[in-house]
Every structure is written in structure tokens, then in C-alpha cells.
Scaffold this motif. Structure first.
Motif, PDB file in Angstrom:
ATOM      1  N   SER A   1       0.825  -1.212   0.000  1.00 11.45           N
ATOM      2  CA  SER A   1       0.000   0.000   0.000  1.00 11.45           C
ATOM      3  C   SER A   1       0.855   1.255   0.000  1.00 11.45           C
ATOM      4  O   SER A   1       1.958   1.289   0.549  1.00 11.45           O
ATOM      5  CB  SER A   1      -0.916   0.020   1.234  1.00 11.45           C
ATOM      6  N   LEU A   2       0.298   2.281  -0.643  1.00 17.43           N
ATOM      7  CA  LEU A   2       0.844   3.620  -0.534  1.00 17.43           C
ATOM      8  C   LEU A   2       0.184   4.284   0.661  1.00 17.43           C
ATOM      9  O   LEU A   2      -1.039   4.459   0.686  1.00 17.43           O
ATOM     10  CB  LEU A   2       0.555   4.421  -1.804  1.00 17.43           C
ATOM     11  N   ILE A   3       0.963   4.648   1.677  1.00 16.31           N
ATOM     12  CA  ILE A   3       0.384   5.233   2.884  1.00 16.31           C
ATOM     13  C   ILE A   3       0.685   6.723   2.950  1.00 16.31           C
ATOM     14  O   ILE A   3       1.715   7.191   2.451  1.00 16.31           O
ATOM     15  CB  ILE A   3       0.883   4.538   4.162  1.00 16.31           C
ATOM     16  N   HIS A   4      -0.236   7.449   3.547  1.00 18.69           N
ATOM     17  CA  HIS A   4      -0.063   8.889   3.792  1.00 18.69           C
ATOM     18  C   HIS A   4      -0.381   9.131   5.264  1.00 18.69           C
ATOM     19  O   HIS A   4      -1.473   8.798   5.727  1.00 18.69           O
ATOM     20  CB  HIS A   4      -1.007   9.707   2.911  1.00 18.69           C
ATOM     21  N   ILE A   5       0.582   9.680   6.007  1.00 16.89           N
ATOM     22  CA  ILE A   5       0.391   9.959   7.425  1.00 16.89           C
ATOM     23  C   ILE A   5       0.756  11.412   7.690  1.00 16.89           C
ATOM     24  O   ILE A   5       1.847  11.867   7.337  1.00 16.89           O
ATOM     25  CB  ILE A   5       1.246   9.033   8.318  1.00 16.89           C
ATOM     26  N   ASP A   6      -0.177  12.145   8.300  1.00 17.36           N
ATOM     27  CA  ASP A   6       0.055  13.514   8.762  1.00 17.36           C
ATOM     28  C   ASP A   6       0.073  13.523  10.280  1.00 17.36           C
ATOM     29  O   ASP A   6      -0.877  13.035  10.907  1.00 17.36           O
ATOM     30  CB  ASP A   6      -1.066  14.451   8.304  1.00 17.36           C
ATOM     31  N   VAL A   7       1.112  14.070  10.883  1.00 21.38           N
ATOM     32  CA  VAL A   7       1.137  14.307  12.323  1.00 21.38           C
ATOM     33  C   VAL A   7       1.376  15.799  12.506  1.00 21.38           C
ATOM     34  O   VAL A   7       2.432  16.317  12.125  1.00 21.38           O
ATOM     35  CB  VAL A   7       2.228  13.495  13.035  1.00 21.38           C
ATOM     36  N   LYS A   8       0.385  16.479  13.082  1.00 21.41           N
ATOM     37  CA  LYS A   8       0.454  17.939  13.188  1.00 21.41           C
ATOM     38  C   LYS A   8       0.298  18.363  14.642  1.00 21.41           C
ATOM     39  O   LYS A   8      -0.618  17.921  15.329  1.00 21.41           O
ATOM     40  CB  LYS A   8      -0.658  18.588  12.356  1.00 21.41           C
ATOM     41  N   PRO A   9       1.187  19.252  15.113  1.00 18.21           N
ATOM     42  CA  PRO A   9       0.985  19.804  16.456  1.00 18.21           C
ATOM     43  C   PRO A   9      -0.213  20.739  16.467  1.00 18.21           C
ATOM     44  O   PRO A   9      -0.551  21.342  15.439  1.00 18.21           O
ATOM     45  CB  PRO A   9       2.286  20.567  16.712  1.00 18.21           C
ATOM     46  N   PHE A  10      -0.846  20.864  17.632  1.00 19.29           N
ATOM     47  CA  PHE A  10      -1.936  21.832  17.754  1.00 19.29           C
ATOM     48  C   PHE A  10      -1.404  23.228  17.479  1.00 19.29           C
ATOM     49  O   PHE A  10      -0.311  23.603  17.912  1.00 19.29           O
ATOM     50  CB  PHE A  10      -2.526  21.787  19.165  1.00 19.29           C
ATOM     51  N   SER A  11      -2.172  24.023  16.765  1.00 16.47           N
ATOM     52  CA  SER A  11      -1.784  25.404  16.495  1.00 16.47           C
ATOM     53  C   SER A  11      -3.035  26.219  16.232  1.00 16.47           C
ATOM     54  O   SER A  11      -4.127  25.674  16.041  1.00 16.47           O
ATOM     55  CB  SER A  11      -0.833  25.481  15.298  1.00 16.47           C
ATOM     56  N   VAL A  12      -2.869  27.524  16.222  1.00 14.75           N
ATOM     57  CA  VAL A  12      -4.023  28.395  16.030  1.00 14.75           C
ATOM     58  C   VAL A  12      -4.238  28.749  14.570  1.00 14.75           C
ATOM     59  O   VAL A  12      -5.243  29.371  14.236  1.00 14.75           O
ATOM     60  CB  VAL A  12      -3.888  29.686  16.868  1.00 14.75           C
ATOM     61  N   ASP A  13      -3.286  28.378  13.695  1.00 16.52           N
ATOM     62  CA  ASP A  13      -3.501  28.578  12.268  1.00 16.52           C
ATOM     63  C   ASP A  13      -2.667  27.569  11.485  1.00 16.52           C
ATOM     64  O   ASP A  13      -1.973  26.734  12.057  1.00 16.52           O
ATOM     65  CB  ASP A  13      -3.199  30.019  11.837  1.00 16.52           C
ATOM     66  N   GLU A  14      -2.733  27.639  10.172  1.00 16.43           N
ATOM     67  CA  GLU A  14      -2.115  26.627   9.323  1.00 16.43           C
ATOM     68  C   GLU A  14      -0.586  26.713   9.311  1.00 16.43           C
ATOM     69  O   GLU A  14       0.086  25.806   8.829  1.00 16.43           O
ATOM     70  CB  GLU A  14      -2.636  26.756   7.892  1.00 16.43           C
ATOM     71  N   ASN A  15      -0.020  27.791   9.838  1.00 19.26           N
ATOM     72  CA  ASN A  15       1.430  27.949   9.871  1.00 19.26           C
ATOM     73  C   ASN A  15       2.025  27.528  11.209  1.00 19.26           C
ATOM     74  O   ASN A  15       3.150  27.907  11.534  1.00 19.26           O
ATOM     75  CB  ASN A  15       1.796  29.408   9.568  1.00 19.26           C
TER      76      ASN A  15
END
Length: 532
Positions: free
Chosen positions: A275-289
């Protein structure tokens, strides 16, 4: 500021707030007993330790609902590792125990104490007399949500027992009373108890105070041992061997919190096919930056517990994005906070979201087609890179580049096809490869110009499974005979590419007769079954 040492009888002052309008009612951990109340809507202060003991009125902050929400989110993230509720709801504050709460008054009334952005007594969180702290919104920006939030966390940090964090040079000379941190952009960092107004990341620190370069202040230990609350309950196992959480690949985000420098969150997932996998791990933030994020995320990937594959910890961003091809099997992830060039992992704490998806990957990685024209022939060749055997190759052609028809089907071992076209125009070609798992992959498209149409009138495929291909220079009639002379099929064909279906005929040898404007052509046909 420190609590005055003058002996004063404990007279719990009446702290009466007034409300002129409704503000967003927000809570970071409503179940927690310990409470920090962010009071934006004005307050009448009656406190022995402020303003010489004289009562005074603090006006509202003058901030919009959107700004209030941003301040709350930033402060809540600063205190996310702990078992404490950050709230804008006064009823939550009132019901909290006296010795486990602090009111932070965010106000535009600042003339009574000039020259500072905020005020607080060190340790006042546990005093039990509702001595408030103050943040002066008109002096911060003015009314910058980022600066007000940093000041709220700083002043409440004093309330839970922290002094300032300072900076010294290599010879122990004090260079900054307030450590302003380092770095630029997304990964820049400063300690909350220093000057964190101008860095993106802010966090708790283990560093020197103004009282000497060797006087180290362990923020986390002080907060969690001197105020009646500790770290919040761990949300996931720290060990991939000990009941890791099942990672959802449904497209739904999962949330987690890294609360200490040793905390890790363990996940597992199983792929039933490559499989081709896609994983996003994002810290909490108040905007997209990633503004307001405290956690610089790190992810480690394992296959079968103990077999390490790779760590993902990009230097330029706090988040992780992984796109990769994985063979079928069971995998494990460990999420934790990482240091970078500006901060150690001690202060890289906070919440994050993880989102994963997967699509079944074809074992064929690429099909590369090339073509040339030589006299009256089109010469096609291809190279296939694959992880499993290719069973069938179909060459397809098109006169317009949009509508393709099969031209020839051959075994997966073939690597070329020679074709004499009779169409009076250029032709597009492509190849379709099929593996034993029935996953088709198409090649690139090749355009070959009109060939020199001299030579044979008919070109016929002689070894076939289900269809005979006939490429004709003009219209024709055909008759197909079995080996014993019986007619088994007959009909008409058109100029160009044609197919004669022989799928229902028995395997064997047949004779195909073609007639066109007095021209007669006979071709021996072998029909055979090739198992996949």
C-alpha cells in the motif's frame, strides 16, 4: 512578584466581577479541579496586596471574541501537559477550591501600575485568598492575541511558583533578565518565563534564573509538585510492545498529548496488501502555519516490534508528512516530542493530531514505452519495473489520443511489438500491463507518424487466445475454416485494425482466408489457451 511578608490577618477579599456582554465560554479540561480563569470582561478588585489595599475597577480587555478564543487556545496549549483547566467561564472558577485557582484579569486599565505588561505574585495559586494576577491588553500590541496569551501564561506561571528565566554568557555574566530564546520562523523558541513575545514556539524550561547562572529552575517539577496537581493522565501506551493503539486509516483524525520529555504514544496498523500510505502528524496550532504550537513532532516507524525502519523529524517544520510505499504486514509508530536547534525536547510538549490513509499499491512500479518508425513498420518496445510477475501485455492504439482499442495481447515476458499500420494518419500507442493480482498499469503514450504503406495488404496475428487481429489496407471479406475444412466463421472487415472473436472455438489450427478487390490471402491460425 512575591507575596508581601507583612503580617496581615487573612481577610478573604470580596472579588466581584461584572459582565457587560457575553464572551465565549471555553474550557481546556473541565474535569480538572485546578483552574486558571482568564477574565476578559472587567473586574472590581478588592485585595490587600494590590493598589495599597484600595479597591479599584478594571475595565474589559477590549478584545474581540476571535481574539479571546485565540488567547484561550494558546494558553490552554501551554498548560496542556497538566491536570488543570484553563477556562473563560467564571462558574468553573467559583466552584474550584480556593487553594487551587487563580484569576488572570485581562484588562485595558493599566494606569494604576505603569511600565509592565502584567503582574502576579509568585506562588499565589495556592494562597487560598483569590489574589488575582493581571495582564494589560493595551500595552501588548496593543491587544495582540499572541502577546496577551504569552503574558497570561507567564503571569500564571509566576502564580504556580516560577521565577523568570534569564540568560548568561560563557563566563556567567547576566546578559538578559528575560531569556528571549533563539531562532526565526516556525521552529523559533523562547521560554514562557522569559520573553516569548517574538518567537513562534514557547514552552516550559529548565534553565537559570536571575539569581545566578547555576541556579537552575526546573519548571515542570515545580508546577507538578507544588500546586496540588500533576500531569494529566497519559492517553496512550508508551511502548509498541504493550497494547499500542490501533491507528485509524478511515480518514478520521486521532488526537494525542505529549506531556513529558519521556512520554511517547504508541500506535499500530496492519496492511493486508502492498500500500501507498499517507500519514500527517500535526501539532496543535491556532492557524495553518503552526502559530502557537509548542510540540515539535517526531515519529518513528517499526515493522514487527523491535525492527526499526526509520525516524521522521524534519528540521524545518514542526509537523510530519509521510508518503511512502509499504509491503503488506503489521507496523508500529511511536510519536514523541523532539528538540531542534532552538529547544531541547524538555520543552517540546503539547497536543497533536494524526491522520492516516492508504491505497493499495500496484506491484508494477513503472511501464516505460518507446517507439520508432522504420519503413512501413511501427516498432514499439517497453520496460516494466515490477515487484511481481506480469502475466499479460496489451498494446493499444488510437487515432485521436483519447479512444484506444486493443491491438495485440501477448505474454508478460514480451518486451516489443512490431506493427504495420494501414491507417492514413499518425497513431498513438500505449501499453497496459497486468499482474497476477489483476492490477492494470498503463504506460506513457507514444505518437508515431504515418508509415510508408507499401508491402502486404494484410497483417494477421497467427498465435491467439481469444481474438485474431487483422490489419488491412482496405475493406475485405473473410472465411475461417477448421482443420477438417469446415467453415466456422465468415464476415466482412474494414480498413485498418480489426478483431475476429475466436474465444468459443476449440484449441487447434485454423485457416483464415481474406479477399479484397481480387487479392487473396491465406493465413494459418493457431488458437491456444494460456493459463494465467
Amino acid at each position: 512578584m512575591k507575596k508581601p511578608t507583612t503580617l496581615i490577618m487573612l481577610l478573604v477579599a470580596l472579588l466581584v466581577s461584572f459582565h457587560g456582554f457575553a464572551l465565549p465560554l471555553l474550557n481546556s479540561l473541565p474535569s480538572a479541579v485546578a483552574t486558571i480563569y482568564l477574565d476578559f470582561d472587567g473586574y472590581e478588585v478588592n485585595c490587600a496586596y494590590w493598589n495599597g489595599g484600595k479597591s479599584f475597577t478594571c475595565n474589559p480587555s477590549g478584545m474581540s471574541d476571535a481574539q479571546v478564543t485565540e488567547v484561550f487556545n494558546r494558553v490552554a496549549e501551554d498548560y496542556r501537559p497538566f491536570d488543570i483547566n484553563i477556562t473563560t467561564e467564571e462558574s468553573k472558577f467559583v466552584t474550584a477550591p480556593l487553594s487551587s485557582r487563580i484569576r488572570i484579569v485581562i484588562t485595558s486599565s493599566c494606569s494604576w501600575y505603569p511600565g509592565v505588561g502584567g503582574l502576579s505574585f509568585v506562588g499565589s495559586f495556592t494562597w487560598g485568598d483569590d489574589t488575582p494576577a493581571f495582564v494589560f491588553s493595551d500595552r501588548l500590541g496593543p491587544r495582540s492575541a499572541k502577546m496577551v496569551a504569552e503574558c497570561c501564561s507567564h503571569e500564571s506561571g509566576h502564580a504556580v511558583g516560577l521565577s523568570h528565566q534569564s540568560r548568561y554568557d560563557s563566563t556567567c555574566n547576566l546578559t538578559a533578565m528575560y531569556n528571549e530564546g533563539s531562532g526565526t520562523g516556525e521552529a523559533s523558541w523562547a521560554p514562557i518565563m522569559g520573553n516569548s513575545y517574538y518567537r513562534n514556539m514557547s514552552g516550559w524550561n529548565n534553565g537559570p534564573t536571575p539569581y545566578g547562572c547555576a541556579t537552575m529552575q526546573d519548571n515542570l517539577s515545580i508546577i507538578t509538585t507544588q500546586n496540588g496537581f500533576g500531569y494529566r493522565k497519559d492517553d496512550y501506551s508508551d511502548d509498541i510492545h504493550d497494547v499500542p493503539a490501533s491507528l485509524s486509516f478511515s480518514g478520521t483524525s486521532m488526537a494525542g498529548i505529549i506531556s513529558t520529555s519521556t512520554d511517547k504514544d504508541a500506535f499500530t496498523f496492519t496492511l493486508t496488501q502492498n500500500s501507498l500510505i499517507h500519514i500527517d502528524v500535526k501539532p496543535f496550532s491556532v492557524d495553518e502555519n503552526y502559530q502557537g504550537a509548542n510540540l515539535d513532532v517526531k515519529m518513528s516507524l517499526y515493522k514487527t516490534p523491535g525492527i526499526f525502519i526509520k525516524s521522521f523529524d524534519p528540521a524545518a517544520t514542526m509537523a510530519i508528512v509521510v508518503d511512502t510505499l509499504l509491503p503488506k504486514g503489521t507496523y508500529y509508530l511511536l510519536i514523541d516530542g523532539a528538540g531542534n536547534s532552538n529547544v531541547l525536547d524538555y520543552g517540546s510538549l503539547g497536543s497533536y493530531s494524526i491522520n492516516a490513509s492508504a491505497i493499495v499499491a500496484s506491484p508494477i512500479r513503472s511501464v516505460s514505452l518507446t517507439g520508432t518508425t522504420e519503413k512501413n513498420k511501427h516498432m514499439l518496445a517497453w520496460i516494466i519495473i515490477t515487484d511481481e510477475p506480469v502475466t499479460w501485455i496489451t498494446v493499444e492504439s488510437s487515432s485521436d489520443g483519447s479512444h484506444y482499442a486493443p491491438l495485440n495481447t501477448t505474454s508478460g515476458a514480451a518486451g516489443k511489438f512490431v506493427y504495420t499500420p494501414f491507417q492514413k494518419n499518425a497513431l498513438y500507442y500505449r501499453v497496459k500491463a497486468l499482474t497476477r493480482s489483476n492490477q492494470p498499469v498503463y504506460s506513457n503514450t507514444v505518437l508515431l507518424q504515418e508509415a510508408n504503406m507499401q508491402g502486404k495488404i494484410f497483417t494477421v496475428s497467427t498465435h491467439n487466445q481469444n481474438r485474431v487481429t487483422v490489419n488491412a489496407a482496405q475493406k475485405y471479406q473473410y472465411v475461417l475454416h477448421s482443420a477438417n475444412g469446415n467453415t466456422v466463421a465468415k464476415g466482412n472487415g474494414s480498413e485498418g485494425f480489426n478483431q475476429l472473436d475466436i474465444g468459443l472455438l476449440a484449441d487447434g489450427i485454423y485457416l483464415l482466408q481474406l479477399i479484397s478487390n481480387g487479392h487473396h490471402h491465406a493465413e494459418r491460425i493457431i488458437k491456444h489457451y494460456c493459463p494465467r
